[in-house]
Design a protein around this motif. Structure first.
Motif, PDB file in Angstrom:
ATOM      1  N   PRO A   3     142.065  -0.488  95.866  1.00 43.28           N
ATOM      2  CA  PRO A   3     142.198  -2.097  95.255  1.00 43.28           C
ATOM      3  C   PRO A   3     142.770  -2.119  93.859  1.00 43.28           C
ATOM      4  N   PRO A   4     143.613  -3.202  93.750  1.00 43.82           N
ATOM      5  CA  PRO A   4     144.220  -3.082  92.367  1.00 43.82           C
ATOM      6  C   PRO A   4     143.444  -3.513  91.408  1.00 43.82           C
ATOM      7  N   GLU A   5     142.171  -4.444  91.261  1.00 44.92           N
ATOM      8  CA  GLU A   5     141.447  -4.606  90.212  1.00 44.92           C
ATOM      9  C   GLU A   5     140.696  -3.330  89.844  1.00 44.92           C
ATOM     10  N   LEU A   6     140.360  -2.564  90.631  1.00 40.78           N
ATOM     11  CA  LEU A   6     139.792  -1.077  90.346  1.00 40.78           C
ATOM     12  C   LEU A   6     140.712  -0.135  89.730  1.00 40.78           C
ATOM     13  N   VAL A   7     142.019  -0.276  90.133  1.00 39.31           N
ATOM     14  CA  VAL A   7     143.254   0.829  89.602  1.00 39.31           C
ATOM     15  C   VAL A   7     143.257   0.210  88.231  1.00 39.31           C
ATOM     16  N   THR A   8     143.121  -1.025  87.869  1.00 35.39           N
ATOM     17  CA  THR A   8     143.534  -1.772  86.497  1.00 35.39           C
ATOM     18  C   THR A   8     142.403  -1.321  85.560  1.00 35.39           C
ATOM     19  N   ARG A   9     141.230  -1.180  86.159  1.00 37.74           N
ATOM     20  CA  ARG A   9     139.847  -1.028  85.130  1.00 37.74           C
ATOM     21  C   ARG A   9     140.156   0.663  85.029  1.00 37.74           C
ATOM     22  N   GLN A  10     140.478   1.252  85.921  1.00 34.59           N
ATOM     23  CA  GLN A  10     140.510   2.996  85.779  1.00 34.59           C
ATOM     24  C   GLN A  10     141.981   3.243  84.678  1.00 34.59           C
ATOM     25  N   THR A  11     142.917   2.436  84.849  1.00 39.15           N
ATOM     26  CA  THR A  11     144.059   2.779  83.873  1.00 39.15           C
ATOM     27  C   THR A  11     143.601   2.251  82.570  1.00 39.15           C
ATOM     28  N   GLU A  12     142.793   1.273  82.478  1.00 42.50           N
ATOM     29  CA  GLU A  12     142.209   0.918  81.088  1.00 42.50           C
ATOM     30  C   GLU A  12     141.468   1.913  80.356  1.00 42.50           C
ATOM     31  N   ALA A  13     140.567   2.428  81.104  1.00 39.84           N
ATOM     32  CA  ALA A  13     139.687   3.436  80.776  1.00 39.84           C
ATOM     33  C   ALA A  13     140.453   4.798  80.349  1.00 39.84           C
ATOM     34  N   ILE A  14     141.438   5.181  81.164  1.00 42.70           N
ATOM     35  CA  ILE A  14     142.209   6.113  80.968  1.00 42.70           C
ATOM     36  C   ILE A  14     142.986   6.036  79.742  1.00 42.70           C
ATOM     37  N   VAL A  15     143.710   4.956  79.603  1.00 46.43           N
ATOM     38  CA  VAL A  15     144.591   4.436  78.231  1.00 46.43           C
ATOM     39  C   VAL A  15     143.604   4.573  76.907  1.00 46.43           C
ATOM     40  N   ASP A  16     142.175   4.241  77.197  1.00 45.74           N
ATOM     41  CA  ASP A  16     141.420   4.134  76.140  1.00 45.74           C
ATOM     42  C   ASP A  16     140.906   5.554  75.492  1.00 45.74           C
ATOM     43  N   ARG A  17     140.750   6.557  76.575  1.00 47.68           N
ATOM     44  CA  ARG A  17     140.405   8.013  76.513  1.00 47.68           C
ATOM     45  C   ARG A  17     141.522   8.551  75.886  1.00 47.68           C
ATOM     46  N   LEU A  18     142.883   8.099  76.131  1.00 47.82           N
ATOM     47  CA  LEU A  18     144.275   8.620  75.550  1.00 47.82           C
ATOM     48  C   LEU A  18     144.393   8.272  74.093  1.00 47.82           C
ATOM     49  N   GLY A  19     143.536   7.422  73.583  1.00 46.53           N
ATOM     50  CA  GLY A  19     143.677   6.806  72.316  1.00 46.53           C
ATOM     51  C   GLY A  19     144.654   5.639  72.286  1.00 46.53           C
ATOM     52  N   LEU A  20     145.335   4.876  73.235  1.00 48.98           N
ATOM     53  CA  LEU A  20     146.360   4.095  73.240  1.00 48.98           C
ATOM     54  C   LEU A  20     145.774   2.566  73.515  1.00 48.98           C
ATOM     55  N   THR A  21     144.585   2.366  73.540  1.00 49.17           N
ATOM     56  CA  THR A  21     144.017   1.121  73.507  1.00 49.17           C
ATOM     57  C   THR A  21     144.694  -0.027  72.547  1.00 49.17           C
ATOM     58  N   GLY A  22     145.229  -1.030  73.014  1.00 54.20           N
ATOM     59  CA  GLY A  22     145.969  -2.039  72.275  1.00 54.20           C
ATOM     60  C   GLY A  22     147.453  -1.782  71.904  1.00 54.20           C
ATOM     61  N   ARG A  23     147.769  -0.632  72.389  1.00 55.03           N
ATOM     62  CA  ARG A  23     149.178  -0.370  72.206  1.00 55.03           C
ATOM     63  C   ARG A  23     149.942  -0.312  73.453  1.00 55.03           C
ATOM     64  N   CYS A  24     149.278  -0.690  74.408  1.00 48.98           N
ATOM     65  CA  CYS A  24     149.919  -0.702  75.858  1.00 48.98           C
ATOM     66  C   CYS A  24     149.651  -1.910  76.619  1.00 48.98           C
ATOM     67  N   GLU A  25     150.694  -2.050  77.579  1.00 47.31           N
ATOM     68  CA  GLU A  25     150.582  -3.038  78.495  1.00 47.31           C
ATOM     69  C   GLU A  25     150.506  -2.627  79.906  1.00 47.31           C
ATOM     70  N   ILE A  26     149.600  -3.153  80.932  1.00 45.68           N
ATOM     71  CA  ILE A  26     149.305  -2.445  81.959  1.00 45.68           C
ATOM     72  C   ILE A  26     149.472  -3.474  82.760  1.00 45.68           C
ATOM     73  N   SER A  27     150.345  -2.963  84.086  1.00 41.85           N
ATOM     74  CA  SER A  27     150.717  -3.914  85.227  1.00 41.85           C
ATOM     75  C   SER A  27     150.428  -3.114  86.456  1.00 41.85           C
ATOM     76  N   VAL A  28     149.725  -3.659  87.522  1.00 43.76           N
ATOM     77  CA  VAL A  28     149.466  -2.903  88.833  1.00 43.76           C
ATOM     78  C   VAL A  28     149.955  -3.954  89.720  1.00 43.76           C
ATOM     79  N   VAL A  29     151.014  -3.179  90.827  1.00 51.26           N
ATOM     80  CA  VAL A  29     151.607  -4.005  91.787  1.00 51.26           C
ATOM     81  C   VAL A  29     151.150  -3.155  93.084  1.00 51.26           C
ATOM     82  N   THR A  30     150.890  -4.039  94.125  1.00 45.66           N
ATOM     83  CA  THR A  30     150.720  -3.403  95.246  1.00 45.66           C
ATOM     84  C   THR A  30     151.852  -3.858  96.362  1.00 45.66           C
ATOM     85  N   VAL A  31     152.273  -2.574  97.150  1.00 47.12           N
ATOM     86  CA  VAL A  31     153.342  -2.908  98.089  1.00 47.12           C
ATOM     87  C   VAL A  31     152.954  -2.537  99.488  1.00 47.12           C
TER      88      VAL A  31
END
Length: 158
Positions: A3-31
Motif C-alpha cells: 500500500p502506498p500510504e504504508l510505503v510512504t510512512r516507512q520511507t519517512e521513517a528510514i529517511v529520519d533514521r538516516l538523518g535526512l529529515t527535512g532535507r528530502c522530498e518523498i514521492s510514491v507512485v503505484t503502477v
C-alpha cells in the motif's frame, strides 16, 4: 501489492533514521493497479438549471506517470522517489516481493543514496563502531544490524 500510504510512512521513517529529515522530498507512485477497482459508477444526476451532461464525471485511474523521453517505462509495482535539491533516487518494489524483503530493499537503497549524498558518512551510524548499520531481514522483521555482528539487532525498521 504494498500500500502506498504504508510505503510512504516507512520511507519517512528510514529517511529520519538516516538523518535526512527535512532535507528530502518523498514521492510514491503505484503502477499496475486494475483501473476498474477504483472506477465508480456514476450516481444520480444532480438537478441544475443547465444541462447536466457536461458535468457528469467518471473516476479513472491511469496506469502511471508517463516516463520522460530518456527514461524507460516504469515496471509494475511501487516506485519510491526520494530527492533533495541536487540529487534523487528511485527504488522499485515489485508487487510479488514479500513485505519484509521490500522494506529491507528500500532501506538498503536509500542508505546507499544517503551515504553518497553525504560523501561517505556512516548512515545510520552503528553505535560504538565507525561503520554504518546494515538493513537485514531477521525472523520476518526488517532491522538495522551491525555488519560485524549480524546477531546484534540495533533498531527495527518500521
Amino acid at each position: 501489492m504494498h500500500p502506498p500510504e504504508l510505503v510512504t510512512r516507512q520511507t519517512e521513517a528510514i529517511v529520519d533514521r538516516l538523518g535526512l529529515t527535512g532535507r528530502c522530498e518523498i514521492s510514491v507512485v503505484t503502477v499496475g493497479y486494475d483501473p476498474t477497482v477504483l472506477t465508480r459508477e456514476p450516481g444520480p444526476t444532480a438537478t441544475a438549471p443547465f444541462p447536466t451532461q457536461a458535468y457528469n464525471s467518471w473516476l479513472t485511474v491511469q496506469p502511471g506517470p508517463a516516463p520522460l523521453d530518456d527514461e524507460p517505462p516504469l515496471d509494475e509495482g511501487v516506485h519510491v522517489m526520494v530527492s533533495n535539491a541536487d540529487e534523487s533516487t528511485r527504488v522499485h518494489l515489485p508487487p510479488d516481493m514479500k513485505d519484509v524483503e521490500a522494506l529491507v530493499l528500500l532501506a538498503d537503497r536509500l542508505q546507499d543514496w544517503a551515504i553518497e549524498l553525504t560523501h561517505g558518512q556512516a548512515l545510520p551510524p552503528c553505535p560504538g563502531h565507525p561503520h554504518p548499520m546494515s538493513a537485514a531481514a531477521l525472523d520476518d522483521t526488517a532491522a538495522w544490524v551491525c555488519p560485524a555482528s549480524s546477531e546484534q539487532v540495533v533498531f527495527l525498521i518500521p
